[in-house]
Enzyme design. Structure first.
Site, PDB file in Angstrom:
ATOM      1  N   GLY A 179      46.068  35.934  42.800  1.00  0.00           N
ATOM      2  CA  GLY A 179      46.187  36.399  44.186  1.00  0.00           C
ATOM      3  C   GLY A 179      46.850  35.363  45.080  1.00  0.00           C
ATOM      4  N   ARG A 215      49.245  38.532  37.379  1.00  0.00           N
ATOM      5  CA  ARG A 215      47.930  38.270  36.783  1.00  0.00           C
ATOM      6  C   ARG A 215      47.930  38.320  35.252  1.00  0.00           C
ATOM      7  NH1 ARG A 215      43.905  37.639  40.327  1.00  0.00           N
ATOM      8  NH2 ARG A 215      44.042  38.594  42.394  1.00  0.00           N
ATOM      9  N   ASP A 261      40.530  30.830  36.155  1.00  0.00           N
ATOM     10  CA  ASP A 261      41.013  31.406  34.888  1.00  0.00           C
ATOM     11  C   ASP A 261      42.404  30.882  34.538  1.00  0.00           C
ATOM     12  OD1 ASP A 261      38.818  32.862  34.269  1.00  0.00           O
ATOM     13  OD2 ASP A 261      39.511  34.701  35.246  1.00  0.00           O
ATOM     14  N   LYS A 319      44.114  26.750  43.294  1.00  0.00           N
ATOM     15  CA  LYS A 319      44.447  27.784  44.280  1.00  0.00           C
ATOM     16  C   LYS A 319      43.407  28.890  44.273  1.00  0.00           C
ATOM     17  CE  LYS A 319      45.338  31.450  43.175  1.00  0.00           C
ATOM     18  NZ  LYS A 319      45.510  32.776  42.628  1.00  0.00           N
ATOM     19  N   THR A 320      42.962  29.355  45.369  1.00  0.00           N
ATOM     20  CA  THR A 320      42.296  30.651  45.562  1.00  0.00           C
ATOM     21  C   THR A 320      41.642  30.664  46.939  1.00  0.00           C
ATOM     22  OG1 THR A 320      40.653  32.280  44.877  1.00  0.00           O
ATOM     23  CG2 THR A 320      40.124  30.029  44.288  1.00  0.00           C
ATOM     24  N   ASP A 373      39.281  32.402  47.601  1.00  0.00           N
ATOM     25  CA  ASP A 373      37.850  32.646  47.370  1.00  0.00           C
ATOM     26  C   ASP A 373      37.007  31.377  47.468  1.00  0.00           C
ATOM     27  OD1 ASP A 373      38.853  35.111  46.871  1.00  0.00           O
ATOM     28  OD2 ASP A 373      38.093  35.299  44.827  1.00  0.00           O
TER      29      ASP A 373
HETATM   30  P1  FBP Z   1      42.485  34.814  42.861  1.00  0.00           P
HETATM   31  O1  FBP Z   1      41.149  34.625  42.262  1.00  0.00           O
HETATM   32  O2  FBP Z   1      43.541  35.117  41.880  1.00  0.00           O
HETATM   33  O3  FBP Z   1      42.855  33.685  43.767  1.00  0.00           O
HETATM   34  O4  FBP Z   1      42.473  36.108  43.798  1.00  0.00           O
HETATM   35  C1  FBP Z   1      41.621  36.226  44.852  1.00  0.00           C
HETATM   36  C2  FBP Z   1      41.598  37.606  45.462  1.00  0.00           C
HETATM   37  O5  FBP Z   1      42.242  37.575  46.719  1.00  0.00           O
HETATM   38  C3  FBP Z   1      40.171  38.101  45.591  1.00  0.00           C
HETATM   39  O6  FBP Z   1      39.583  37.649  46.786  1.00  0.00           O
HETATM   40  C4  FBP Z   1      40.324  39.584  45.490  1.00  0.00           C
HETATM   41  O7  FBP Z   1      39.176  40.181  44.959  1.00  0.00           O
HETATM   42  C5  FBP Z   1      41.466  39.743  44.551  1.00  0.00           C
HETATM   43  O8  FBP Z   1      42.263  38.586  44.672  1.00  0.00           O
HETATM   44  C6  FBP Z   1      42.283  40.974  44.834  1.00  0.00           C
HETATM   45  O9  FBP Z   1      43.220  41.140  43.831  1.00  0.00           O
HETATM   46  P2  FBP Z   1      44.576  41.933  43.990  1.00  0.00           P
HETATM   47  O10 FBP Z   1      45.547  41.043  44.675  1.00  0.00           O
HETATM   48  O11 FBP Z   1      44.987  42.171  42.587  1.00  0.00           O
HETATM   49  O12 FBP Z   1      44.316  43.164  44.783  1.00  0.00           O
END
Ligand code: FBP
Length: 553
Positions: A82, A146, A177, A203-204, A206
Site C-alpha cells: 500500500g 502486492r 511481509d 514502509k506502512t 499502519d
Molecule cells: P501495507 O501494509 O502494504 O503498507 O498497506 C496498508 C494498507 O493501507 C492498510 O491500511 C489497508 O488495509 C490496505 O493497505 C488496503 O489495501 P489496498 O490498497 O489493496 O486496498
C-alpha cells in the site's frame, strides 16, 4: 511540465534535512559494525533457514574514511504494498547518495511492485524524472503492487532481470511481509553467489513495522496527521450541529496504531482499540454495549452527538468474529469450486451457514445480511476475507441503533440517535509527506544506499533518535533476521518479521486510557488542523480555483 499546484511547486523546492553524519563528503561516511545479533525468537530455526545472513552485526554510520564509496554501481528499487507518504523521498535519498558517490552509477525502478523485478518491467530513473517527484505523495513514480516475491521460480526470474541490467543491489521499500521476502531473497542471492545485495526500508501507514530499532514506519506520521485534520473537522461539525453521531473507520489493516494516534490527537468520545477488545475477550455485543453506555450517558446530558473512531482491523480481533472469519477462510479455500457453482448469493449464504460450526453459524446468522454478503464476497488473492472492505462502521451503527430502539421502548433511553458512517484511508495514504516523513524517508533512502555500497545484505535501513531534530538522528542498518520469528501462515510455520500491535501497557495506550472516560461524556474535541497550514504565501494565501477563475485570473 504538467500543470502544477502552488503546493507541488513549493514542495519540489523543499530540501529534506539529513542527519549530521550523512552530510558532507560521502567518502567520509564510514560504516561501523557492532556485535553479532540474534532473532527475537526461534533462533535455532531461523539460523537454519538463513545460514548465510543470520546473525549479522548491527551497522552504524560515523564520520571516517569509506573506501567502498565511489564505485560505479547499478541499483534497483521496488515499491511494495500500500502507498505511504514519503516513498518518493526514499527513492530520492537513494538516487542522491548514489550519484554523489559516483555520477556514473545508475538507479533503476522495478515497475508495479515486486512483479517488476520478476517480469523485467524496468525503467531507469533519471534526474529529470526524480526531480518531478521529490517531496510528493503517492508511489506513481514507478508504481506499487502486492505480488509476493517468495517462490524459487520468482527468485530465478529476478536474478535474470538483475543480471540483464547488471544490478549490484536491490532496495525493497515495503512493510513486514515485503521485508520478510527481502530477507529470503537476500539469502537466496547469497546462496547463488550472485554478488547482489538486498536492503529493505520500513514502509506502512499502519505503523506496525516497528521494534526497538525501527522507531516508526514511514507514512504513519503524515497519514495520522491527515486523518486527524479530517476527524477534527468532523468534530467541529458535530459540536456545531449537535445532531449526529459520526462513526469513523480508520485504515490500519490489523493493528490499531492509527486509531490510537488519531484518538490522542483529536480526543473523540470513543476510540476503540482492537488489541484491548481481544485482550478482554469482548464479544461483538459487548463492543456495542460500550458504545451504548456512552451514547446514553451523553443523551442524559442532552448531548445527542458524538464521534467514534473504529480501527479497520477490529472485526478480526473480536474473538467470535475472528473464529468465524478463520472458518470461512478455510471452508471457502477448500470448497471454492462447489461454493462458486452455487447460483445465487442466497444459496451460498445458506450453504455456508450449514457448513460452519455451531458457534460460528450463530454469529454469522446474527449479522446483518449486507455484512454476511461482504464476508462471502470480497476475498483477496489468497482466498481470505478482505477485512478492510467490511463496513464495520455501518455494522456498528446498525447494531447500536437496534439496541437503542429496544431501550427506548422500555423507557431506558430517551435521546435521539442519528448516525453517519465514514471511512478514512485512501484520503491519507498519498498525501504530501509531512516534513517529518519527507526528512525521514530521504534519510532512509540515503542510508539504504550506504548499506548496499558497503556490500551489506539482508539489512533494513534505520534511523534512531527520531524524537530529536533530524540533524541528531542516528542512521544505520539492522539485519532483517534480527526482527524475525516463526509464525503459522496458511497452515505452515514460516519465518516472518514480527508485527507490532498496540501495547496495552505502553505509554500511548495508558495515556489514552487515563483520559477516555472524560472525553466520552465531556465534549473535549481537539482540532489539529491542516498539516500544511503554515508555509509560503504562494501556498497558503491562495483563494480557490473557482474564485480565481471568476475573477478572470
Ligand atoms: P501495507 O501494509 O502494504 O503498507 O498497506 C496498508 C494498507 O493501507 C492498510 O491500511 C489497508 O488495509 C490496505 O493497505 C488496503 O489495501 P489496498 O490498497 O489493496 O486496498
Amino acid at each position: 511540465m504538467a500543470d502544477l499546484s502552488p503546493l507541488q511547486k513549493a514542495r519540489y523546492n523543499y530540501e529534506p534535512k539529513l542527519p549530521e553524519v550523512l552530510t558532507g563528503d560521502i567518502a567520509e561516511i564510514a560504516v561501523a559494525l557492532g556485535e553479532t545479533t540474534e532473532s527475537v525468537a526461534d533462533q535455532h530455526q531461523l539460523r537454519g533457514l538463513f545460514p548465510l545472513t543470520y546473525g549479522a552485526p548491527v551497522a552504524r554510520f560515523a564520520k571516517g574514511k569509506n573506501p567502498e564509496v565511489g564505485k560505479e554501481l547499478r541499483v534497483g528499487v521496488i515499491l511494495s504494498g500500500g502507498q505511504a507518504p514519503g516513498g518518493h523521498n526514499v527513492i530520492a535519498g537513494i538516487f542522491d547518495a548514489l550519484k554523489k558517490s559516483n555520477p556514473k552509477s545508475v538507479l533503476y525502478g522495478f515497475k508495479g511492485g515486486p512483479s517488476g523485478i520478476i517480469d523485467d518491467d524496468v525503467m531507469e530513473l533519471t534526474s529529470e524524472i526524480m526531480d518531478a517527484y521529490r517531496n510528493t505523495g503517492g508511489f506513481d513514480i514507478i508504481g506499487s503492487g502486492r505480488t509476493k516475491l517468495e517462490t524459487e521460480e520468482q527468485f530465478e526470474k529476478s536474478l535474470a532481470t538483475c543480471r540483464k541490467y547488471g544490478i549490484d543491489g536491490v532496495v525493497v521499500i515495503g512493510g513486514d511481509d515485503s521485508n520478510t521476502n527481502g530477507a529470503v531473497l537476500a539469502e537466496w542471492f547469497k546462496k547463488k553467489k550472485s554478488g547482489i545485495t538486498v536492503v529493505g526500508c520500513p514502509k506502512t501507514i499502519d505503523g506496525d513495522l516497528k521494534n526497538e530499532h525501527i522507531e516508526t514506519s514511514f507514512g504513519f506520521d503524515t497519514a495520522t496527521k491527515t486523518f486527524s485534520e479530517l476527524i477534527g473537522n468532523i468534530e467541529k461539525d458535530a459540536n456545531s450541529a449537535k445532531k449526529y453521531w459520526h462513526f469513523i473507520k480508520l485504515m490500519g489493516r490489523s493493528a490499531s496504531h492509527i486509531a490510537l494516534e488519531c484518538g490522542l490527537q483529536t480526543q473523540p468520545n470513543i476510540c476503540i482499540i482492537s488489541e484491548e477488545v481481544k485482550e478482554k475477550n469482548m464479544s461483538l455485543d459487548q463492543v456495542v454495549d460500550t458504545i451504548i453506555d456512552v451514547v446514553a450517558a451523553r443523551a442524559a446530558r442532552g448531548l445527542d452527538f458524538g464521534v467514534i473512531l473504529i480501527p479497520e482491523g477490529l472485526i478480526e480481533f473480536i474473538p467470535e468474529m475472528g473464529n468465524l472469519i478463520g472458518e470461512l477462510n478455510n471452508l471457502l479455500a477448500k470448497e471454492a469450486e462447489y461454493f462458486n457453482s452455487l447460483k445465487s448469493m442466497e444459496d451460498q449464504r445458506e450453504w455456508v451457514n450449514h457448513e460452519l460450526s455451531r458457534d460460528s453459524s450463530y454469529v454469522f446468522s446474527s449479522l446483518p445480511r449486507g455484512i454476511q454478503m461482504q464476508l462471502l464476497d470480497d476475498r483477496d488473492p489468497h482466498g481470505n476475507v478482505q477485512v478492510s472492505r467490511i463496513e464495520t462502521e455501518k455494522l456498528l451503527i446498525e447494531l447500536v441503533s437496534e439496541k437503542l430502539s429496544g431501550m427506548k421502548q422500555k423507557g431506558e433511553y430517551n435521546g435521539k440517535f442519528s448516525a453517519l458512517a465514514h471511512f478514512f484511508g485512501y484520503e491519507g495514504r498519498c498525501a504530501f509527506p509531512s516534513n517529518f516523513d519527507a526528512d525521514y524517508c530521504y534519510g532512509l533512502g540515503f542510508s539504504a544506499f550506504m548499506l548496499l555500497s558497503a556490500g551489506l545484505t539482508g539489512y533494513i535501513s534505520n534511523l534512531a533518535n527520531l524524537h530529536k531534530p533530524a540533524a541528531e538522528w542516528v542512521p544505520g542498518g539492522v539485519p532483517l533476521t534480527m526482527m524475525m520469528n516463526m509464525e503459522q501462515r496458511h497452515g505452515e510455520q514460516k519465518p516472518v518479521i514480527r508485527k507490532a500491535l498496540v501495547e496495552l501497557d505502553g505509554a500511548p495506550f495508558k495515556t489514552f486510557e487515563s483520559k477516555r472516560n472524560d472525553w466520552a461524556v465531556n465534549t473535549s474535541y481537539k482540532f489539529p488542523g491542516a498539516i500544511q497550514y503554515y508555509g509560503p504565501s504562494e501556498v497558503c494565501d491562495q483563494p480557490t480555483e473557482t474564485l480565481k477563475l471568476e475573477k478572470g485570473q
